[in-house]
Design a protein around this motif. Structure first.
Motif, short mmCIF file in Angstrom:
data_model
loop_
_atom_site.label_atom_id
_atom_site.label_comp_id
_atom_site.label_asym_id
_atom_site.label_seq_id
_atom_site.Cartn_x
_atom_site.Cartn_y
_atom_site.Cartn_z
N THR A 1 0.85 -1.19 0.00
CA THR A 1 0.00 0.00 0.00
C THR A 1 0.89 1.24 0.00
N LEU B 1 0.69 3.57 2.12
CA LEU B 1 0.69 4.13 3.47
C LEU B 1 2.11 4.16 4.04
N SER B 2 2.44 5.25 4.71
CA SER B 2 3.77 5.36 5.31
C SER B 2 3.86 4.58 6.61
N VAL C 1 1.12 2.73 10.08
CA VAL C 1 -0.06 2.84 10.94
C VAL C 1 0.34 2.39 12.34
N HIS D 1 -7.32 -2.19 0.31
CA HIS D 1 -6.69 -1.43 -0.78
C HIS D 1 -6.85 -2.14 -2.11
N LEU E 1 -6.25 3.05 -1.51
CA LEU E 1 -5.98 3.97 -0.41
C LEU E 1 -4.85 4.91 -0.76
N ARG E 2 -4.86 6.04 -0.08
CA ARG E 2 -3.75 6.99 -0.17
C ARG E 2 -3.15 7.16 1.21
N ASP E 3 -1.92 7.63 1.24
CA ASP E 3 -1.27 7.84 2.53
C ASP E 3 -2.11 8.80 3.39
N ASP F 1 -5.00 7.78 4.78
CA ASP F 1 -6.38 7.30 4.80
C ASP F 1 -6.69 6.40 6.01
N THR G 1 -6.01 5.36 10.09
CA THR G 1 -5.49 5.71 11.42
C THR G 1 -5.63 4.51 12.33
#
Length: 207
Positions: free
Chosen positions: A79, A81-82, A84, A103, A109-111, A113, A115
């Motif tokens: 993904t 994402l950086s 979570v 995803h 998804l984008r970074d 999105d 939490t």
């Protein structure tokens, strides 16, 4: 061992060519204060992390993430994402799988999105959202799917979500299926001593 006998023993051992390592025989030898200080230094500052209060699913809520506790920023392979904030171990393996499947199967998804952990004071302990504070839940696009609002996903997306949940053998639940609906919420739905969760984590963890 008193100081005189200790010194005599060390001299005799040295003459015999032996290698001897002696720890202080008692706190009195090293000084009680020194022992207590060393003990405190070695202990993590758990009071700064743990709450002693379980979240809705039985896992303990924690006050901070990326500190000396069990909740840290974890990668989500496959993904953009950086990272979570999740409870490390079997929980982060399973929830990272949920995010990746979302995803791929539900919507890209984008970074930013997703939490994870949030402070205990920010959630209601009686609701599944409290699982966020134990690092055992995530919210995906919380702004798009606010709590109490149903119908945020198209029917094929709901079917895909149910497919993801079914593949995990009941270890994860979607908040969209709760009476107090929360379509952004995905959470671990078993207690810490559950035996199925580790097996599921091994099955879905990337090689």
């Amino acid at each position: 061992m008193n100081p005189l006998r200790r010194r005599t023993f060390l001299i005799a051992a040295a003459m015999a060519g032996a290698t001897v390592v002696l720890a202080p025989a008692s706190p009195a030898d090293a000084g009680t204060d020194q022992w207590e200080e060393e003990s405190k230094r070695r202990q993590p500052k758990r009071n700064d992390v743990l709450t002693g209060v379980p979240s809705h699913n039985g896992w303990e809520m924690e006050k901070v993430a990326d500190g000396r506790g069990n909740i840290h920023t974890r990668p989500v392979p496959g993904t953009p994402l950086s990272g979570v904030q999740l409870r490390i171990g079997v929980v982060d393996a399973v929830l990272a799988h949920v995010i990746h499947r979302f995803h791929c199967d539900v919507d890209e998804l984008r970074d930013g999105d997703v939490t994870g952990w949030c402070p205990p004071a920010a959630v209601k302990p009686a609701l599944p959202e409290s699982n966020l504070a134990s690092g055992t839940a995530v919210r995906i696009r919380a702004g798009h799917y606010p709590p109490g609002s149903r119908g945020g996903f198209y029917a094929p997306q709901v079917a895909a979500i149910h497919g993801i949940i079914a593949d995990l053998g009941g270890t994860v639940r979607w908040g969209g299926d709760d009476a107090a609906v929360d379509e952004a919420l995905f959470y671990i739905d078993v207690r810490p001593d559950d035996h199925e969760l580790p097996r599921t984590a091994l099955r879905v963890r990337p090689l």
